[in-house]
Every structure is written in structure tokens, then in C-alpha cells.
Design an enzyme around this catalytic site. Structure first.
Site, short mmCIF file in Angstrom:
data_model
loop_
_atom_site.label_atom_id
_atom_site.label_comp_id
_atom_site.label_asym_id
_atom_site.label_seq_id
_atom_site.Cartn_x
_atom_site.Cartn_y
_atom_site.Cartn_z
N ASN A 90 0.86 -1.19 0.00
CA ASN A 90 0.00 0.00 0.00
C ASN A 90 0.89 1.23 0.00
OD1 ASN A 90 -2.36 1.63 0.28
ND2 ASN A 90 -1.93 1.85 2.47
N HIS A 125 0.62 5.07 1.44
CA HIS A 125 -0.19 5.89 2.34
C HIS A 125 0.43 7.28 2.44
CE1 HIS A 125 -2.85 6.91 5.63
NE2 HIS A 125 -1.80 7.45 6.22
N SER A 160 4.46 6.98 2.43
CA SER A 160 5.11 5.73 2.83
C SER A 160 4.57 4.56 2.00
CB SER A 160 4.79 5.41 4.30
OG SER A 160 5.13 6.48 5.16
N ASP A 213 -2.82 0.54 8.06
CA ASP A 213 -1.70 1.47 7.86
C ASP A 213 -0.55 1.19 8.83
OD1 ASP A 213 -3.10 2.76 5.83
OD2 ASP A 213 -3.98 4.21 7.19
#
Ligand code: NHR
Ligand code: GAR
Length: 226
Positions: free
Chosen positions: A112, A114, A141, A150
């Protein structure tokens, strides 16, 4: 390239798809040794669906219908990922929280991006919250996805200074420009088998990362994204 075949990736989006496009362009240019097997959006209105097709990619919409719930959505998503042979799942502006079971199935194989300097500012509306808090620094990030939202191990970060007069839009634009550099770079590290997750440890070239790679301080990262 050291592997026999290109890594097959699926990219999950909910909106504009600019990170998806950045990764697609890096693959098309041969800068990243991966093939985009499929782009999947959870919203029919996602602009990224049109963009993906313009880039010649296969794009599918899987919507969570009212009442059908998360299980049905995730089952359809899982089928699609298996069907296209995805070896790495890339969340790029994907706005739907995935269940622990789903995420565990792709442990070490789901990324992911973020928009914050994790572990600061998890969750939504990060640019607004950073401005409201009067932070002088912000960033983005790339992390492995775990069932802690997260909260998975961070691979790579990039920072931007918050400038006097910044709005959410100006700040977001500078963050996004860096996302478009670091996300393809990280995908490339995985595609060439240089980067992996072992337990909760990020391992690069056989060595545990003691801190995330940092743009622009990391030389290789700086060169690769120049
Ligand atoms: N799933 C798991 N299990 N773990 C993560 O770390 C995940 C994840 C799914 C998405 C992206 C994440 C981000 O980068 C992401 C990370 C959406 C929400 C959210 O609250 C939070 C974090 C992230 C993405 N979504 C609302 C929901 O109820 C919907 C919000 C909306 O539709 O606007 O799913 O920030
Ligand atoms: C990116 O800035 C990404 O970091 C962020 O949304 C944007 C998506 O842009 N992700 C989240 O906020 C996840 N909650 P894109 O669709 O143009 O790639």
C-alpha cells in the site's frame, strides 16, 4: 533481470489512478520488470478505470453492492486476483478496508502507499490533518499490508516540507509527485527478488532494513527515481 518470468501484479484502485499509471508506465518503459495482469476498481465511477484502459490494461470493476456486504465483495475480489494470476497485489488509492483473512492470504505479497510519514497520521484526510496540526514536514510511505490498518512494515518513505501558504491541494500535489517515483521503485525491488518480508522484517538484498529507505537520502533510490 534474474527471474525466468516477469512478476504478475494486480493494482487495486478507488479513484484517479495516478499511482497505478505511474507503475504501468514504468513497466511499459522496462524500468520495472513486472507485468500488470489486471487493474481492479471497487467503484464504477473511478476515473482510473478509463485511464487504465487508455494505457492498454485490462480493467475490471467489482462493486460492493448495498447489503451484499464485505464477504461477497472479498470473495469476488479473490476470484479475480486468482483468475489473473496475480503474484503481488498493489493498493493504489484503494479506499476499502480489507479483512484480516484476506490480507493474510497475501502476506508479504500486498503493498500500500499511504500519504503520510508513517507511523504518523494513519487513516484518512492526512494532508488536511497535517496542515491543521502545523507540521513542518509531511510525506508518503510504501508499506507491506498487514491486518493492522496502515500499520504494516514500512519499506520506503519520501518527505516534503510543508510550505507557508500550502493548501491541501498544493501539499497533495507535491506528495503525489514523490509517490509516482517511489512506488514503481519499490515494485521493481520486489520484481527483481531483492526485497521481501520475513515475519515483520523487511529484507533488502538479504539484509534486514533497520529503517525505511528514504528519498532523497538513499543514493540508489535517488538515482533510480531521477
Ligand atoms: N486493509 C488492511 N487490512 N490493512 C491496511 O493497512 C489497509 C487495508 C485497506 C486499505 C489503504 C489505507 C490508507 O492508505 C488500506 C490499507 C481506507 C481506509 C478507510 O477508512 C483507511 C485506510 C486506508 C484505506 N476506508 C473506509 C472504509 O470503511 C471508507 C472510506 C471511503 O470510502 O472514503 O473502508 O490510508
Ligand atoms: C494517493 O496519494 C495515495 O497515497 C492516497 O490516495 C491517493 C491516490 O491517488 N491513498 C490513500 O489516501 C489511502 N487511504 P491516485 O488514485 O491518483 O493514485
Amino acid at each position: 533481470m534474474t527471474r525466468a518470468h516477469q512478476l504478475k501484479v494486480a493494482i487495486l484502485i478507488s479513484g484517479r489512478g495516478s499511482n497505478m499509471a505511474a507503475i504501468a508506465r514504468a513497466c511499459a518503459a522496462g524500468r520495472v520488470q513486472a507485468t500488470i495482469a489486471r487493474v481492479i476498481a471497487d467503484r464504477a465511477t473511478a476515473a482510473g478505470v478509463v485511464l487504465a484502459r487508455q494505457l492498454g490494461l485490462e480493467a475490471e470493476v467489482i462493486e460492493a453492492r448495498e447489503g451484499a456486504g464485505r464477504a461477497a465483495f472479498e470473495a469476488a475480489l479473490m476470484r479475480s486476483l486468482q483468475d489473473c494470476g496475480a503474484e503481488l497485489v498493489i493498493l493504489a488509492g484503494f479506499m476499502r478496508i480489507l479483512s484480516a483473512d484476506f490480507v493474510q492470504h497475501f502476506a508479504g505479497r500486498m503493498l500500500n502507499i499511504h500519504p503520510s510519514l508513517l507511523p504518523q497520521y494513519k487513516g484518512l484526510n492526512t494532508h488536511r490533518r497535517v496542515l491543521e496540526a502545523g507540521e513542518r514536514e509531511h510525506g508518503t510511505s510504501v508499506h507491506f499490508v498487514t491486518d493492522e490498518l496502515d500499520g504494516g512494515p514500512v519499506i520506503c518513505q519520501a518527505r516534503v516540507a510543508v510550505l507557508a501558504g500550502d493548501s491541501e491541494q498544493t501539499l497533495e500535489a507535491r506528495v503525489l509527485a514523490l509517490e509516482h517515483r517511489i512506488y514503481p521503485y519499490v515494485v521493481g525491488l520486489i520484481a527483481t527478488d531483492r526485497l521481501e518480508l520475513r515475519g515483520h522484517t523487511v529484507v533488502l538484498d538479504g539484509r534486514a532494513l533497520t529503517a525505511p529507505l528514504f528519498y532523497p537520502h538513499d543514493d540508489e533510490l535517488k538515482q533510480a527515481t531521477a
